[in-house]
Design an enzyme around this catalytic site. Structure first.
Site, short mmCIF file in Angstrom:
data_model
loop_
_atom_site.label_atom_id
_atom_site.label_comp_id
_atom_site.label_asym_id
_atom_site.label_seq_id
_atom_site.Cartn_x
_atom_site.Cartn_y
_atom_site.Cartn_z
N HIS A 159 30.22 23.56 53.48
CA HIS A 159 31.57 23.22 54.00
C HIS A 159 32.52 22.86 52.86
O HIS A 159 33.46 22.10 53.06
CB HIS A 159 31.50 22.04 55.00
CG HIS A 159 30.44 22.21 56.05
ND1 HIS A 159 30.69 22.73 57.30
CD2 HIS A 159 29.11 21.94 56.03
CE1 HIS A 159 29.57 22.77 58.00
NE2 HIS A 159 28.59 22.29 57.25
N SER A 286 51.62 33.06 33.17
CA SER A 286 52.71 33.15 34.13
C SER A 286 53.99 33.47 33.38
O SER A 286 54.20 32.99 32.27
CB SER A 286 52.87 31.82 34.87
OG SER A 286 54.19 31.68 35.35
N LYS A 292 50.52 27.94 32.48
CA LYS A 292 49.59 28.56 33.41
C LYS A 292 48.61 29.51 32.73
O LYS A 292 48.92 30.22 31.79
CB LYS A 292 50.35 29.36 34.48
CG LYS A 292 51.03 28.52 35.53
CD LYS A 292 50.09 27.69 36.38
CE LYS A 292 49.25 28.51 37.33
NZ LYS A 292 50.05 29.10 38.40
N ASN A 294 45.92 32.10 34.55
CA ASN A 294 45.51 32.49 35.90
C ASN A 294 44.29 33.40 35.90
O ASN A 294 44.17 34.28 35.05
CB ASN A 294 46.68 33.20 36.60
CG ASN A 294 47.88 32.29 36.78
OD1 ASN A 294 47.72 31.09 36.99
ND2 ASN A 294 49.07 32.84 36.67
N GLU A 299 40.75 37.12 41.03
CA GLU A 299 41.55 37.27 42.25
C GLU A 299 41.61 38.73 42.70
O GLU A 299 41.52 39.03 43.89
CB GLU A 299 42.97 36.75 42.00
CG GLU A 299 43.04 35.25 41.79
CD GLU A 299 44.41 34.85 41.28
OE1 GLU A 299 45.29 34.61 42.12
OE2 GLU A 299 44.60 34.78 40.06
N TYR A 326 33.07 71.53 62.00
CA TYR A 326 34.09 71.21 61.00
C TYR A 326 35.46 71.13 61.65
O TYR A 326 35.83 71.94 62.49
CB TYR A 326 34.13 72.27 59.87
CG TYR A 326 35.18 71.91 58.82
CD1 TYR A 326 34.87 71.04 57.79
CD2 TYR A 326 36.48 72.39 58.92
CE1 TYR A 326 35.83 70.66 56.85
CE2 TYR A 326 37.45 72.02 57.99
CZ TYR A 326 37.12 71.16 56.96
OH TYR A 326 38.07 70.79 56.04
N GLN A 331 38.98 66.61 55.70
CA GLN A 331 39.56 66.61 54.36
C GLN A 331 40.03 65.21 53.96
O GLN A 331 40.14 64.91 52.78
CB GLN A 331 40.74 67.60 54.32
CG GLN A 331 41.40 67.74 52.97
CD GLN A 331 42.31 68.95 52.92
OE1 GLN A 331 41.85 70.08 52.94
NE2 GLN A 331 43.61 68.72 52.88
#
Ligand code: ARG
Length: 467
Positions: A159, A286, A292, A294, A299, A326, A331
């Site tokens: 949790h 940034s 910053k 990052n 991500e 087919y 395609q």
């Protein structure tokens, strides 16, 4: 009058498709990527046509030479792909026939329907073996990271709340296990993929005495005993895309695993956790906030799983309403398959590189893992060893946690007298429960995060991975 594309489509048509139709229906802009497989498949087919007497030795030689030259030109970026020729199959065959008259015999007993099914299976096999290699490298990077910081303990979370102490290595090993299942799933998908569909023609095979086993052998569609593997129903053989869906399903699950790993890294690289440092080369700044740093790679790893999941969904929906056999809808499978492969392979590679450029902040981890409440369960186990039923032990320790909170102490600062208010079974040795090193020695069930077990698991993986 609409402009017509200057292609001559067999005798049935008086003129080629309108220019906008050609643009709408073309696939060359993406299926050119199948050129290696298309040429390999055509070469095998030509050799078979020679074997059954459709091609003479000199015709075969001319076709093979022509295909080799075309391959060389594509490789060097000198080949002129034509949109009017729709797809990779027609582009290569038309150019071959322009150079080699016998090229006009190459399509004997073959349809683009079995040809494209073949090319896709060959492509998946080629690229998939690259992915398997990359999964291995990522597993190895996780093991290396675990071994760079062998003694580091962190709180394990449930949790997203601190739960019980685990070796950080144990946490990395969890991902090694997930990736192992991914490896096995991709391997199994590639095994089922490894069946030759050539010879199924448009949908109903051929009246010519094609030697399907010969082609299968030429293209390494063989089982463990070296016997050729060919599809057993022509209608299924040309319209089946299970092999692609299965691969995309395995890849989607792998992408989900990478996404979870990425989420851990994002959390841990942030100031709130601060457990790890990702090297500058694998982070970005940034444009506005100078301070910053990052974790964009992590991500994007998390983000890219979305498109891989989307690709799987797209393929399932693409297939679900198709009548046999087919249909041109098929395609639309290629971009989904290509994108899944490209995305998962690139993500797997960059994650391995990022982990090789990640260091662990041992002191921060030690501080977090030093929280004595992580060993509350161990204290309950102490009472269990003294004979108390676990439910009562849980209740007693719960009361102590409450008492510690009220008296502004940590759990291990409570005196023996205070412990005894919760249970008379507590003795002086109860406080040794909070010795973290000793606590880690106690967790040695198979699969547990104890010192001996984690060492054993690391050694096992090092052996499996040849690391
Ligand atoms: N470009 C087509 C595809 O990707 C090749 C097969 C075309 N077959 C046909 N009957 N039009 O599916």
């Amino acid at each position: 009058m609409k402009k017509r594309a200057p292609v001559s489509r067999s005798g049935r048509f008086e003129h080629g498709p309108a220019a906008d139709v050609a643009q709408f229906t073309e696939s060359i802009s993406f299926d050119w990527r199948l050129w290696r497989q298309d040429i390999r498949g055509s070469t095998a087919h030509a050799r078979m046509l020679r074997k059954i007497g459709v091609l003479s030795p000199s015709e075969l030689a001319a076709i093979e030479k022509g295909l080799r030259e075309i391959a060389g030109e594509i490789e060097q970026g000198r080949f002129g792909w034509k949109m009017e020729l729709e797809d990779v199959h027609m582009n290569i065959e038309a150019e071959l026939t322009r150079r080699v008259p016998a090229g006009a015999k190459l399509h004997t007993g073959r349809s683009r329907n079995d040809q494209v099914a073949l090319d896709l299976r060959l492509w998946l096999r080629d690229e998939g073996s690259g992915l398997l290699e990359e999964i291995r490298q990522l597993q190895t990077a996780l093991i290396r990271l675990a071994e760079r910081h062998p003694g580091v303990i962190i709180p394990g979370y449930t949790h997203l709340q601190r739960a019980q102490p685990v070796y950080l290595a144990h946490h990395w090993l969890a991902y090694v296990e997930m990736l192992q299942r991914d490896f096995e799933r991709v391997t199994a998908a590639l095994d089922r993929n490894n069946v030759c569909p050539l010879g199924n023609g448009a949908l109903a095979g051929s009246t010519l005495p094609l030697d399907r086993d010969f082609v299968a052998r030429e293209l390494d569609f063989i089982d463990a005993k070296g016997r050729p593997r060919v599809t057993q129903n022509s209608m299924d053989g040309i319209s089946d895309r299970d092999f692609a869906i299965e691969f995309c399903a395995a890849a989607a699950l792998q992408a989900v695993h990478l996404s979870r790993l990425a989420e851990d890294l994002v959390l841990w690289a942030g100031s709130e956790f601060n457990f790890i440092r990702i090297d500058d080369a694998y982070t970005t700044g940034s444009s506005l906030m100078p301070q910053k740093k990052n974790p964009d790679i992590a991500e994007l790893t998390r983000g890219k799983s979305a498109r891989v999941i989307g690709n799987l969904t797209g393929l399932l929906v693409l297939l679900k309403g198709l009548p046999m056999t087919y249909n041109r809808d098929l395609q639309e499978d290629k971009e989904r398959i290509f994108d899944t492969m490209d995305t998962v392979r690139a993500t797997t590679r960059i994650c391995a590189a990022m982990l090789d450029h990640t260091t662990v902040k041992a002191e921060v981890c030690a501080r977090a893992a030093g929280d004595p409440s992580l060993l509350a369960t161990d204290l309950a186990d102490y009472l269990v060893r003294k004979g108390l039923p676990f439910r009562q032990a849980h209740h007693a320790v719960g009361a102590l946690v409450g008492l510690a909170e009220k008296t502004n102490k940590t759990l291990h600062q409570l005196s023996l007298d205070e412990l005894k208010t919760a249970s008379p079974l507590f003795e002086t040795d109860a406080l040794t429960t909070f010795d973290l090193a000793a606590a880690m020695e106690r967790r040695n069930l198979t699969g547990a995060p104890g010192s001996r077990e984690v060492r054993k698991q690391l050694a096992r993986w090092r052996k499996v991975l040849g690391a």
